[in-house]
Design an enzyme around this catalytic site. Structure first.
Site, PDB file in Angstrom:
ATOM      1  N   ARG A 106      65.747  23.653  43.686  1.00 25.06           N
ATOM      2  CA  ARG A 106      65.611  25.116  43.507  1.00 25.06           C
ATOM      3  C   ARG A 106      66.947  25.630  43.007  1.00 25.06           C
ATOM      4  O   ARG A 106      67.975  25.457  43.671  1.00 25.06           O
ATOM      5  CB  ARG A 106      65.238  25.792  44.831  1.00 25.06           C
ATOM      6  N   HIS A 133      57.971  28.586  38.268  1.00 21.36           N
ATOM      7  CA  HIS A 133      57.731  28.233  39.685  1.00 21.36           C
ATOM      8  C   HIS A 133      56.392  27.471  39.760  1.00 21.36           C
ATOM      9  O   HIS A 133      55.405  27.970  40.273  1.00 21.36           O
ATOM     10  CB  HIS A 133      57.693  29.530  40.512  1.00 21.36           C
ATOM     11  N   GLN A 136      54.345  26.876  43.176  1.00 22.36           N
ATOM     12  CA  GLN A 136      53.704  28.095  43.684  1.00 22.36           C
ATOM     13  C   GLN A 136      52.440  28.413  42.889  1.00 22.36           C
ATOM     14  O   GLN A 136      51.407  28.756  43.462  1.00 22.36           O
ATOM     15  CB  GLN A 136      54.679  29.275  43.597  1.00 22.36           C
ATOM     16  N   ASP A 224      54.561  40.532  42.764  1.00 21.62           N
ATOM     17  CA  ASP A 224      55.707  39.786  43.308  1.00 21.62           C
ATOM     18  C   ASP A 224      56.839  40.797  43.436  1.00 21.62           C
ATOM     19  O   ASP A 224      56.734  41.936  42.939  1.00 21.62           O
ATOM     20  CB  ASP A 224      56.065  38.628  42.337  1.00 21.62           C
ATOM     21  N   CYS A 263      53.091  35.650  46.153  1.00 21.74           N
ATOM     22  CA  CYS A 263      53.687  34.357  46.540  1.00 21.74           C
ATOM     23  C   CYS A 263      54.493  34.469  47.826  1.00 21.74           C
ATOM     24  O   CYS A 263      54.742  33.458  48.470  1.00 21.74           O
ATOM     25  CB  CYS A 263      54.549  33.815  45.397  1.00 21.74           C
ATOM     26  N   ARG A 291      50.531  25.929  49.616  1.00 21.73           N
ATOM     27  CA  ARG A 291      51.768  25.278  49.160  1.00 21.73           C
ATOM     28  C   ARG A 291      51.843  23.861  49.726  1.00 21.73           C
ATOM     29  O   ARG A 291      52.220  22.926  49.030  1.00 21.73           O
ATOM     30  CB  ARG A 291      53.010  26.080  49.612  1.00 21.73           C
TER      31      ARG A 291
HETATM   32  N1   CP Z   1      56.931  31.650  47.594  1.00 21.66           N
HETATM   33  C1   CP Z   1      58.059  30.975  47.796  1.00 21.66           C
HETATM   34  O1   CP Z   1      58.512  30.179  46.958  1.00 21.66           O
HETATM   35  O2   CP Z   1      58.643  31.242  49.000  1.00 21.66           O
HETATM   36  P1   CP Z   1      60.033  30.719  49.529  1.00 21.66           P
HETATM   37  O3   CP Z   1      61.118  31.420  48.745  1.00 21.66           O
HETATM   38  O4   CP Z   1      60.058  31.102  50.991  1.00 21.66           O
HETATM   39  O5   CP Z   1      60.125  29.239  49.329  1.00 21.66           O
HETATM   40  N1  NVA Z   2      60.183  35.902  41.797  1.00 20.97           N
HETATM   41  C1  NVA Z   2      60.659  35.565  43.108  1.00 20.97           C
HETATM   42  C2  NVA Z   2      59.817  34.510  43.727  1.00 20.97           C
HETATM   43  C3  NVA Z   2      60.215  34.156  45.135  1.00 20.97           C
HETATM   44  C4  NVA Z   2      59.407  33.037  45.703  1.00 20.97           C
HETATM   45  C5  NVA Z   2      62.104  35.119  43.029  1.00 20.97           C
HETATM   46  O1  NVA Z   2      62.444  34.355  42.105  1.00 20.97           O
HETATM   47  O2  NVA Z   2      62.896  35.544  43.863  1.00 20.97           O
END
Ligand code: CP
Ligand code: NVA
Length: 305
Positions: A106, A133, A136, A224, A263, A291
Site C-alpha cells: 500500500r 485499488h 477493494q 467514497d 469501501c 475483502r
Molecule cells: N477499504 C479499505 O481499503 O479500507 P482500509 O483503509 O481500512 O484498508
Molecule cells: N479513496 C480512499 C480509499 C480508502 C480505502 C483513499 O485512498 O484514502
C-alpha cells in the site's frame, strides 16, 4: 477450481486492468468457493504486507486470508523498515524477494508499486495506490453479484471524487460490460491516464456534474471519502463537494431495489448520511467482509497449486 484455472499464477496484480474479464469472473467464483474454507494450500509460504498508509480492512483481511490458507504473513509499516532511512524501493523489493513468496504493497504514487513489481522476483499485489485499488473493487464486484445476481448490463452510479476507487471501477466496468455514470465536482475528474486506456476509451463511463443525473434509476450507488489519504484537505475542495452527500433523498432517486456501497472508512455526515449507511439498501458490511473472501482467492490464484 484450481489456482492454475485462473491463469494468474506468479503474476502481479497492480490493477484489474492486468486481468482478463474471464479471470476477474473466475476470481469471483473462486472467492465464493473459498468462503469459510480453512485449509492449508499455501502452507510454508510467507506473504509480506508493506504499508506506507494506515489500514484497517486491507491489512486485517489479508492477514486472515493468509492464515486461512495456511500461509504466514508479516506486516511492515514504512517506519519499521529501512525505507524510512532512504533504502531504495528497488533494493527493498530485491531483498524481500529472497524471504517472501508475495508482497502486498500500500503506497501513494502508482509508479512506486510499478517500481516494486519491476524489481521484485515475487508477485506484487496492490493494496491501494493513489491510482488504483483492485482488491477493494473485486470485493465490490462480489458484493454486487451476490445482491443482483449479475454484473453485465447493470447501471452503477458513482457520486464523489475521481479517485483510486472510481478509477478502478472505471476499468472494471469497461471490462465487464457494466454501465457507469460518475458525478464528480469540477476539478475532481478521474485521471486522463485512466480515461485514455484503450479498454476505457472503447467503453467510457459517463462523467457528469449532477449527483441526481448519475443516481437516477441506478442499480448500485457508490461513494467514497472526499479527501483520500495523502490528499490535501482544503475549504475549496469541500466547497466543490457541496450537494454531493449521498442522503436518503438522493438514494430515493435510484432504482427501488438499488444497493449502496462504500469501501469504508466513511466520514459519516460528509459523503454519506447515517440514514443511508445504516439503512436497508446499504451492503457496506458485506462489502467489507468480502475483502477477506476475494483476498483469499487472489493469494490462492497467485501462489496456489
Ligand atoms: N477499504 C479499505 O481499503 O479500507 P482500509 O483503509 O481500512 O484498508
Ligand atoms: N479513496 C480512499 C480509499 C480508502 C480505502 C483513499 O485512498 O484514502
Amino acid at each position: 477450481m484450481l489456482a492454475t484455472d485462473i491463469g494468474i499464477q506468479g503474476s502481479d496484480l497492480l490493477t484489474l486492468h492486468d486481468l482478463s474479464a474471464q479471470a476477474i469472473l473466475d476470481l469471483l467464483s473462486l472467492s465464493a468457493q473459498l468462503e469459510g474454507v480453512k485449509d492449508t494450500p499455501l502452507q510454508g509460504q510467507t506473504i509480506g504486507l508493506l504499508f506506507r498508509k494506515p489500514s484497517t480492512r486491507t491489512r486485517v483481511s489479508f492477514e486472515v486470508a493468509a492464515l486461512e490458507l495456511g500461509a504466514h504473513s508479516i506486516y511492515m509499516t514504512e517506519d519499521q523498515t529501512q525505507l524510512s532511512r532512504g533504502e531504495t524501493v528497488a533494493d527493498t523489493a530485491r531483498v524481500l524477494s529472497r524471504y517472501l513468496q508475495a508482497l502486498v504493497v500500500r503506497t501513494g504514487a502508482h509508479s512506486e508499486i510499478e517500481e516494486f513489481a519491476a524489481a521484485a522476483g515475487i508477485p506484487v499485489v496492490n493494496a491501494l495506490t493513489d491510482r488504483f485499488h483492485p482488491c477493494q473493487v473485486l470485493a465490490d464486484l462480489k458484493t454486487v453479484l451476490e445482491a443482483k445476481g449479475t454484473l453485465a448490463g447493470l447501471e452503477v452510479a458513482w457520486v464523489g471524487d475521481g479517485n483510486n476507487m472510481l478509477q478502478e471501477w472505471i476499468v472494471a466496468a469497461a471490462k465487464l460490460g457494466i454501465g457507469l455514470r460518475a458525478a464528480c465536482p469540477v476539478g475532481c475528474d478521474p485521471d486522463p491516464k485512466v480515461m485514455s486506456l484503450p479498454i476505457v476509451a472503447a467503453h467510457p463511463p459517463t462523467i457528469l456534474r449532477s449527483p441526481l443525473d448519475a443516481v437516477r434509476g441506478a442499480d448500485v450507488v457508490i461513494t467514497d471519502t472526499w479527501v483520500s489519504m495523502g490528499q490535501r484537505d482544503s475549504e475549496q475542495k469541500r466547497k466543490a463537494f457541496e450537494g454531493f452527500t449521498v442522503n436518503e433523498a438522493l438514494m430515493s432517486k435510484a432504482d427501488s431495489d438499488a444497493i449502496f456501497l462504500h469501501c469504508l472508512p466513511a466520514h459519516r455526515g460528509e459523503e454519506v448520511t447515517d440514514g443511508v449507511l445504516d439503512g436497508p439498501q446499504s451492503v457496506v458490511f458485506d462489502e467489507a467482509e468480502n475483502r477477506l473472501h476475494v483476498q483469499k482467492a487472489v493469494l490462492f490464484a497467485i501462489l496456489g497449486d
